[in-house]
Design an enzyme around this catalytic site. Structure first.
Site, PDB file in Angstrom:
ATOM      1  N   HIS A 124      23.179   3.718 -20.411  1.00  0.00           N
ATOM      2  CA  HIS A 124      22.192   4.041 -19.379  1.00  0.00           C
ATOM      3  C   HIS A 124      22.391   3.213 -18.107  1.00  0.00           C
ATOM      4  CE1 HIS A 124      19.171   6.181 -22.254  1.00  0.00           C
ATOM      5  NE2 HIS A 124      20.215   6.910 -21.964  1.00  0.00           N
ATOM      6  N   ASP A 179       0.830  -1.213   0.000  1.00  0.00           N
ATOM      7  CA  ASP A 179       0.000   0.000   0.000  1.00  0.00           C
ATOM      8  C   ASP A 179       0.861   1.258   0.000  1.00  0.00           C
ATOM      9  OD1 ASP A 179       1.050  -0.272   2.487  1.00  0.00           O
ATOM     10  OD2 ASP A 179      -0.796   0.167   3.579  1.00  0.00           O
ATOM     11  N   ASP A 186      20.560  18.415 -17.030  1.00  0.00           N
ATOM     12  CA  ASP A 186      21.018  17.108 -17.532  1.00  0.00           C
ATOM     13  C   ASP A 186      22.493  17.265 -17.889  1.00  0.00           C
ATOM     14  OD1 ASP A 186      21.416  14.662 -18.692  1.00  0.00           O
ATOM     15  OD2 ASP A 186      20.137  15.029 -20.444  1.00  0.00           O
ATOM     16  N   ASP A 240      26.387  11.083 -14.860  1.00  0.00           N
ATOM     17  CA  ASP A 240      25.340  11.753 -15.644  1.00  0.00           C
ATOM     18  C   ASP A 240      24.194  11.987 -14.664  1.00  0.00           C
ATOM     19  OD1 ASP A 240      23.317  12.585 -17.349  1.00  0.00           O
ATOM     20  OD2 ASP A 240      23.674  11.022 -18.847  1.00  0.00           O
ATOM     21  N   HIS A 243      25.142   7.338 -30.042  1.00  0.00           N
ATOM     22  CA  HIS A 243      23.927   8.084 -29.709  1.00  0.00           C
ATOM     23  C   HIS A 243      23.933   9.451 -30.367  1.00  0.00           C
ATOM     24  CE1 HIS A 243      26.090  10.476 -26.666  1.00  0.00           C
ATOM     25  NE2 HIS A 243      26.564   9.359 -26.147  1.00  0.00           N
ATOM     26  N   TYR A 289      33.009   5.713 -26.371  1.00  0.00           N
ATOM     27  CA  TYR A 289      32.875   4.532 -25.516  1.00  0.00           C
ATOM     28  C   TYR A 289      33.696   3.405 -26.124  1.00  0.00           C
ATOM     29  CZ  TYR A 289      28.974   7.556 -24.442  1.00  0.00           C
ATOM     30  OH  TYR A 289      28.219   8.665 -24.145  1.00  0.00           O
ATOM     31  N   GLU A 301      26.151  16.645 -26.045  1.00  0.00           N
ATOM     32  CA  GLU A 301      26.719  15.561 -25.250  1.00  0.00           C
ATOM     33  C   GLU A 301      27.425  14.496 -26.066  1.00  0.00           C
ATOM     34  OE1 GLU A 301      23.778  12.878 -23.508  1.00  0.00           O
ATOM     35  OE2 GLU A 301      22.203  14.246 -24.138  1.00  0.00           O
ATOM     36  N   HIS A 361      14.237  14.381 -21.504  1.00  0.00           N
ATOM     37  CA  HIS A 361      14.153  14.365 -22.968  1.00  0.00           C
ATOM     38  C   HIS A 361      12.875  15.133 -23.271  1.00  0.00           C
ATOM     39  CE1 HIS A 361      16.759  10.482 -23.048  1.00  0.00           C
ATOM     40  NE2 HIS A 361      17.466  11.574 -22.865  1.00  0.00           N
ATOM     41  N   GLU A 378      28.588  16.475 -21.201  1.00  0.00           N
ATOM     42  CA  GLU A 378      27.264  16.976 -21.584  1.00  0.00           C
ATOM     43  C   GLU A 378      26.974  18.309 -20.906  1.00  0.00           C
ATOM     44  OE1 GLU A 378      23.969  14.599 -20.087  1.00  0.00           O
ATOM     45  OE2 GLU A 378      22.665  15.379 -21.669  1.00  0.00           O
ATOM     46  N   HIS A 411      19.478  16.624 -27.237  1.00  0.00           N
ATOM     47  CA  HIS A 411      18.016  16.533 -27.191  1.00  0.00           C
ATOM     48  C   HIS A 411      17.492  17.793 -26.522  1.00  0.00           C
ATOM     49  CE1 HIS A 411      18.455  15.532 -22.899  1.00  0.00           C
ATOM     50  NE2 HIS A 411      19.418  14.696 -23.262  1.00  0.00           N
ATOM     51  N   ARG A 465      31.833  10.841 -21.600  1.00  0.00           N
ATOM     52  CA  ARG A 465      30.779  11.696 -22.149  1.00  0.00           C
ATOM     53  C   ARG A 465      30.877  13.035 -21.440  1.00  0.00           C
ATOM     54  NH1 ARG A 465      26.797   8.470 -21.708  1.00  0.00           N
ATOM     55  NH2 ARG A 465      25.731   9.126 -19.813  1.00  0.00           N
TER      56      ARG A 465
HETATM   57 MN   LIG Z   1      21.181  14.025 -21.956  1.00  0.00          MN
END
Ligand SMILES: [Mn+2]
Length: 441
Positions: free
Chosen positions: A246, A40, A274, A263, A353, A391, A387, A364, A411, A357, A409
């Site tokens: 991710h 609950d 972001d 990230d 990628h 990799y 970004e 996003h 960004e 965005h 990365r």
């Molecule tokens: Mn991003």
């Protein structure tokens, strides 16, 4: 910044005007529902972004209705809300109720939830399209279908079932894509909080720490400054985990000689940052890591340099991809010629990628990327991420061993301005010397 009823009233007037340009009609926006986590116990509630954008109302359940062309004396903005309930309010807190919906949130009329379906049947008997986003919730889709079928069955007695269903995103998402001053204030606060979080991660992401410990420093920074928490799942990826796009913060140990990719973005009053930074766990990159880092950083700077009115996401992406491909050929990770490695897709072994965005209430964020099949030109007030990443998988046979298992990365969040852009996240270290200083213990 407290709730500003005028801001939302202006927005609704703007929405109505845009609806009139697309056939008028009535917009139905469901509020978010509470979701069970276990037994609950519910997930932390967060209002639906579109619903909040239009109403400023933060309670779960119910819906809002907007009429593009209300008949004289008829309401233009209605809300269906949880009724006041003294017993329930003792357990879960005060509710605005129908009185509050009108007095505080500016509804011309409001009804308690139990009356919602009956009232909707009356109110959706209206000329013009029904603006409703099909597919966001089975219960709402079924309710709307029920109402439409009932109205269709009554056409012989004069009922008017809407003859078109239009996605409200056509209006709302185009509006949300271009940020106003109040929205940018919130985004800047989200960025400030996020900057503190990344500095804490660099400070505490030392050899022997675990990913979840770094995550806790980050999320502590978000919350202690009044942020709602992370705007999306926090990524803290040590060593080869940095090559998993991710990956979520797990329990891996940060080792001397590894990179740590973070990230993470804080959400402040419905707007999220972001940001990604990659730092050396020891405080200093190895020579091989530094080669990859410098290439990624130059791609990030190049991408930001390209952001200006009239530029396109595709244009920025293509420049960044070409720059990375040339660098990867130079480093020997790709063979032959950069153009060919882009054409045959082998660049995707290392960069798979998109370069950015839209960013705003959703990480996003909403808004069309293409207009008439073409990447849309940027205009002032849009916010996007830049970004690039590199990799090198842990089992990448083409790479020298010292580059394997390294993901980088970088960004930033970039606002399009009249004459170029403003990097909102400029203060978060990314030059190697600044990273080393931030990692110093
Ligand atoms: Mn991003």
């Amino acid at each position: 910044m407290p709730y500003d009823p005028k801001l939302f009233a202006r927005r609704r007037a703007d929405i109505a005007e845009r609806m009139r340009a697309h056939g008028g009609g009535v917009m139905l926006l469901p509020a978010a529902e509470e979701k069970a986590r276990n037994a609950d116990n519910d997930y932390v509630f967060r209002q639906d972004s579109d619903y909040f954008y239009v109403t400023g109302f933060e309670e779960p359940q119910g819906a809002a209705l907007l009429f593009a062309d209300p008949a004289p004396g008829k309401p233009a903005f209605l809300m269906f809300v949880r009724p006041r309930d003294r017993d329930k309010e003792i357990w879960t807190g005060k509710r605005a109720g129908v009185e509050g919906a009108k007095a505080v949130y500016g509804a011309d009329d409001a009804f308690p939830l139990p009356e919602m379906e009956g009232k909707l049947l009356e109110l959706l008997d209206h000329p013009g399209p029904l603006w409703y986003r099909v597919g966001c919730g089975a219960e709402w889709d079924a309710r709307v279908a029920r109402i439409l079928n009932t109205l269709r069955s009554r056409v012989r007695t004069g009922a008017r079932a809407p003859d078109a269903i239009v996605d409200p995103g056509r209006v709302l998402h185009e509006m949300r894509l271009v940020k106003g001053p109040a929205e940018l204030d919130r985004l800047r606060r989200a960025v400030e909080i996020t900057a503190e979080a990344h500095l804490a991660a660099m400070r505490d992401g030392r050899p022997g720490a675990r990913e979840y410990q770094v995550q806790s420093e980050i999320e502590y920074a978000f919350r202690r400054r009044g942020g709602a928490g992370p705007g999306y799942g926090t990524i803290v990826a040590a060593g080869a985990n940095s090559t998993v796009l991710h990956y979520r913060a797990g329990d891996a140990v940060l080792h001397e000689g590894d990179v740590c990719l973070v990230d993470a973005g804080g959400e402040y009053r419905y707007y999220t940052a972001d940001v990604t930074r990659t730092f050396p766990v020891s405080g200093t990159f190895t020579p091989a890591q530094r080669l990859l880092y410098d290439l990624c950083l130059s791609a990030n700077l190049l991408g930001i340099e390209e952001v200006r009115p009239g530029a396109t996401m595709d244009g920025i992406h293509d420049k960044v991809v070409r720059h990375l491909a040339e660098g990867l050929v130079r480093l020997g990770l790709l063979e032959g010629n950069a153009e060919e490695r882009i054409a045959d897709g082998s660049i995707k072994r290392y960069y798979m990628h998109r370069t950015g965005h839209w960013l705003g209430m959703d990480v996003h964020d909403v808004g069309a990327y293409y207009l008439d099949g073409k990447s849309r030109p940027l205009v002032p007030g849009m916010v996007l991420t830049v970004e690039p990443g590199i990799y090198v998988a842990a089992d990448e046979a083409k790479a020298p061993p010292e580059m394997r298992g390294v993901g980088i990365r970088i960004e930033d969040d970039v606002l399009v301005t009249e004459d170029g852009c403003e990097n909102l996240t400029w203060m978060i270290p990314k030059e190697p010397a600044d990273l080393e200083a931030a990692c110093a213990r």
